[in-house]
Design an enzyme around this catalytic site. Structure first.
Site, PDB file in Angstrom:
ATOM      1  N   ASP A 157       1.316  -1.586   0.481  1.00 31.97           N
ATOM      2  CA  ASP A 157       0.211  -0.037   0.040  1.00 31.97           C
ATOM      3  C   ASP A 157       0.693   1.074   0.384  1.00 31.97           C
ATOM      4  O   ASP A 157       2.552   1.434  -0.085  1.00 31.97           O
ATOM      5  CB  ASP A 157      -0.800   0.156   1.221  1.00 31.97           C
ATOM      6  CG  ASP A 157      -2.140   1.239   1.111  1.00 31.97           C
ATOM      7  OD1 ASP A 157      -2.366   1.931   0.188  1.00 31.97           O
ATOM      8  OD2 ASP A 157      -3.244   0.588   1.750  1.00 31.97           O
TER       9      ASP A 157
HETATM   10  C1  BGC Z   1      -4.963   2.963   0.041  1.00 34.62           C
HETATM   11  C2  BGC Z   1      -4.889   1.470  -0.973  1.00 34.62           C
HETATM   12  C3  BGC Z   1      -5.039   2.948  -2.206  1.00 34.62           C
HETATM   13  C4  BGC Z   1      -3.522   2.881  -1.926  1.00 34.62           C
HETATM   14  C5  BGC Z   1      -3.441   4.012  -3.708  1.00 34.62           C
HETATM   15  C6  BGC Z   1      -3.422   4.302   0.049  1.00 34.62           C
HETATM   16  O1  BGC Z   1      -3.409   4.870   0.724  1.00 34.62           O
HETATM   17  O2  BGC Z   1      -4.796   2.947   1.838  1.00 34.62           O
HETATM   18  O3  BGC Z   1      -6.409   1.495  -0.552  1.00 34.62           O
HETATM   19  O4  BGC Z   1      -5.380   1.790  -3.403  1.00 34.62           O
HETATM   20  O5  BGC Z   1      -3.558   4.560  -1.889  1.00 34.62           O
HETATM   21  O6  BGC Z   1      -3.919   5.456  -3.517  1.00 34.62           O
END
Ligand code: BGC
Length: 733
Positions: free
Chosen positions: A258
């Protein structure tokens, strides 16, 4: 594929291999505080494997050109985005999608999202989010499919199929990314990014099944979660990413972290950036999102023998395989087609599908005296509330490419569907909230929550006057777009005070109040349940919000959505979910000393899992079983006759639950094992039959062995988890 990739990898330097593990964002659409600099230069150097947050064929072509034309080995990049519930045409938020209990509609929504996303140059989506969530304080409960592992798995599979189609090589298919692996929905106290601590048995029984179901549907990638699992951050957790995901489950795709999750392992207390990057790679993480820990430290770790070439090769191979499976080595410009960008996005057909999906997602929570549907024959309606004449909040969370200016407000929808015989009066009535500190937290984008120029008391007065001149009130209230989603935990999950004050003033007029409720999570609605004539929960319905809501309010579509999360009476009951274990001192009607209960609130939820009314009424017969004594792999059939005894044609989601009262481990009081959505004309009856095999009786025992144990089982069929008809069977080996 293997030969192709081996040949390619033989030509690659170690830097080029590490470059493939680097995912960057240019800042077009981000959720963290960090973005990457020098992207153009890094692409040319072969330092970037993929980009996220960049879309539009012109933008993507430019970036892909750099990779394909200007790097030594011409390796294409992948282009990802948070396409969560539609790309341009926005569908209901995932929680709303789940309340359709309609896998066909869900798969179609994912397919349309893939079609629109590929038309704008994308080939990878950060969806489905399959985290089980049983804590409504957590804002991201809006992004998942609720509290049930089996239903969550069914929906996860449908979404993966919708995104990836028959082959990821298809021009309109994207690679799915299953997130957030794992257990992210169980953050303590419902606080975003918080610690998770869970027994293995609960993990296997209740939280892991949707990830596994998404894998079984062929998902090409996984995203590691921000939280710890057994006190080790998921992003560096070898047990999770290698032993479970790859060895036990056989996952063959790649795992991306993530957003800056590798770097965040330092805050978790796992060491400096070099240490955590090596830890993550060795644990089985293949791609580093945004933080560039891999890019900046892996070579050093290699020289210090902290990682091996084989570790880097393995991750690199997995990323290249994904590109191969997407067909990017055949055609790096596969979905970069300006003609499709013009014709496949926000089409009437896509909008129609979004409207129909939205209609199916609405849950009728209350409808006293059949106040709904509204009549088109005449009279007047007061449409009141901060979300009534509003376009932005119709879309809900995660709508990066969604164009809120093109969404339909509730007021527009009602005027459009009501026709000329009905007088529609409007007043805003209140702000989303009058609390300026809270408001600041909600207002991070243009056009989001703000204070009206009028004083709150004047707004209410005006609304009351509008109501006085109308026969019925439709109050459009609840949560604005940014009140749920990432980093939107709430400790109080009721309707904000400004709106509650409005509702109280409206109720005092004596005119019936129909609440159209916007929410990204279960809310505590005791007052509303007592005082409103009707409540239609519409979640955040997407681009076609107003049209879908009006179609349902006026009865052109009879609501059939059913809750996939339990609605508590009080935030203090959380976590609350239908498939809980029994205690040694079970609660039985009413407060009793020395039983498992509260002094100040009952154990029962306000609305149980599976609940949702219709304008019609469905009557269930008793459950008829094919047998009551079974042996081994026999199949049991359980049948109920459902009759539409009301005065509207409609759909009903018939639900099958099973309980296993005696086993070697304590078992949930009941578990959803099947459902069927049926359509019944007025007066029509249908037999609904479920086939049950020992497969549905299996559970994880204390050795984490998945099997069933002989004995008695209670088969339950009904309209929601709390109202079922039951019958017992004996099932022996
Ligand atoms: C979130 C994810 C997301 C990623 C990219 C993160 O902060 O937890 O769900 O896909 O950002 O935007």
């Amino acid at each position: 594929m293997n030969t192709f990739i081996s040949t390619l990898m033989k030509k690659m330097t170690i830097d080029e291999k590490i470059g493939q593990l680097n995912l960057v964002t240019g800042g077009m659409a981000i959720t963290g505080s960090v973005t990457n600099n020098g992207i153009d230069d890094n692409i040319k150097k072969g330092n970037i494997g993929g980009i996220f947050g960049l879309y539009g064929t012109a933008n993507v072509r430019k970036a892909q050109d750099e990779a394909v034309k200007n790097t030594r080995l011409h390796i294409p990049m992948i282009f990802g985005l948070d396409v969560i519930h539609g790309h341009r045409t926005i569908f209901p938020i995932p929680l709303g999608m789940s309340t359709t209990w309609d896998l066909g509609l869900i798969e179609q929504a994912a397919h349309i999202a893939a079609k629109e996303a590929t038309a704008e140059g994308l080939n990878w989506v950060f969806s489905p989010m399959v985290d089980i969530a049983r804590d409504a304080r957590w804002g991201r409960i809006s992004e998942g499919s609720g509290e049930d592992p089996w239903l969550g798995g069914q929906i996860a599979g449908a979404m993966v199929r919708g995104y990836q189609g028959t082959s990821m090589k298809n021009a309109d298919a994207v690679m799915a990314c299953v997130k957030h692996f794992a257990l992210y929905g169980a953050a303590e106290a419902g606080r975003e990014y918080n610690t998770v601590d869970m027994s293995r048995i609960k993990m296997y029984q209740d939280y892991l099944p949707p990830y596994k179901a998404a894998l079984d549907a062929g998902a090409g990638s996984f995203m590691s979660s921000f939280n710890v699992v057994d006190n080790v951050p998921a992003t560096g957790n070898k047990w999770l990413l290698t032993d479970l995901l790859r060895k036990q489950w056989g996952f063959k795709g790649f795992v991306v972290s993530d957003y800056t999750a590798v770097n965040e392992m330092t805050n978790h207390g796992m060491g400096d950036l070099q240490t955590v990057s090596a830890l993550a790679l060795k644990a089985g993480l293949d791609m580093d999102m945004v933080g560039e820990g891999f890019l900046s430290t892996l070579k050093k770790s290699l020289s210090e023998n902290k990682v091996t070439v084989a570790d880097i090769d393995l991750a690199c191979r997995r990323v290249l395989e994904a590109k191969y499976k997407l067909g990017l080595f055949d055609n790096p410009y596969k979905s970069i087609d300006p003609a499709r960008e013009q014709k496949d996005v926000m089409t009437d057909e896509n909008r129609k599908a979004a409207r129909i999906t939205a209609e199916h997602s609405f849950v009728l929570l209350k409808n006293a005296n059949q106040i709904l549907p509204l009549k088109k024959s005449g009279g007047s309606i007061a449409v009141i509330g901060p979300l009534a004449d509003n376009k932005r909040d119709m879309l809900g969370t995660w709508v990066i490419a969604g164009e809120w200016e093109k969404s339909v407000s509730v007021l527009e929808g009602i005027k459009h569907v009501a026709g000329n015989n009905v007088q529609v009066n409007y007043s805003k009535g209140s702000n989303i909230t009058d609390d300026t500190t809270f408001m600041k937290r909600l207002n991070f984008g243009p056009g989001m929550v703000g204070l009206d120029a009028k004083a709150p008391a004047d707004m209410i007065d005006e609304a009351v006057k509008t109501a006085a001149n109308s026969d019925i009130i439709v109050a459009v209230v609840g949560e604005s777009q940014s009140m749920s989603g990432e980093s939107s935990s709430r400790s109080d999950i009721s309707i904000p005070e400004s709106q509650r004050n409005l509702l109280k003033a409206l109720a005092k007029t004596g005119k019936p109040v129909v609440i159209v409720l916007f929410n990204g999570r279960p809310l505590t609605l005791n007052w509303e349940n007592e005082n409103a004539a009707a409540i239609l929960d519409v979640w955040a319905p997407g681009t076609e919000a107003g049209n879908a809501i009006a179609e349902v309010l006026f009865g052109n579509y009879n609501p059939a959505g059913k809750l996939t999360t339990t609605f508590p009476r009080s935030v203090g009951q959380i976590p609350i979910y239908y498939n809980h274990l029994n205690t040694g001192r079970p609660y039985s009607n009413g407060p009793t000393k020395f039983k498992s209960n509260y002094l100040d609130v009952s154990n029962d939820p306000l609305y149980p899992f599976g609940y949702g009314l219709s304008y019609s009424k469905f009557t269930y017969s008793n459950v008829k079983l094919s047998k009551t004594n079974l042996k081994g792999n026999e199949t049991l059939t359980a049948t109920v006759t459902v009759t539409n005894t009301g005065s509207y044609a409609g759909e009903e989601v018939v639900q099958l639950y099973i309980s296993d009262p005696v086993a070697s481990v304590s078992r949930a009081v009941k578990e959803l094992k099947g459902f069927k959505k049926i359509n019944l004309q007025v007066g029509e009856k249908k037999d609904v039959t479920f086939n049950i095999t020992p497969q549905q009786l299996k559970f994880y025992n204390s050795q984490l062995k998945y099997d069933w144990e002989p004995g008695e089982f209670v088969i339950q069929v009904g309209t929601n988890s709390a109202e079922t008809k039951t019958a017992k069977v004996q099932w022996m080996r």
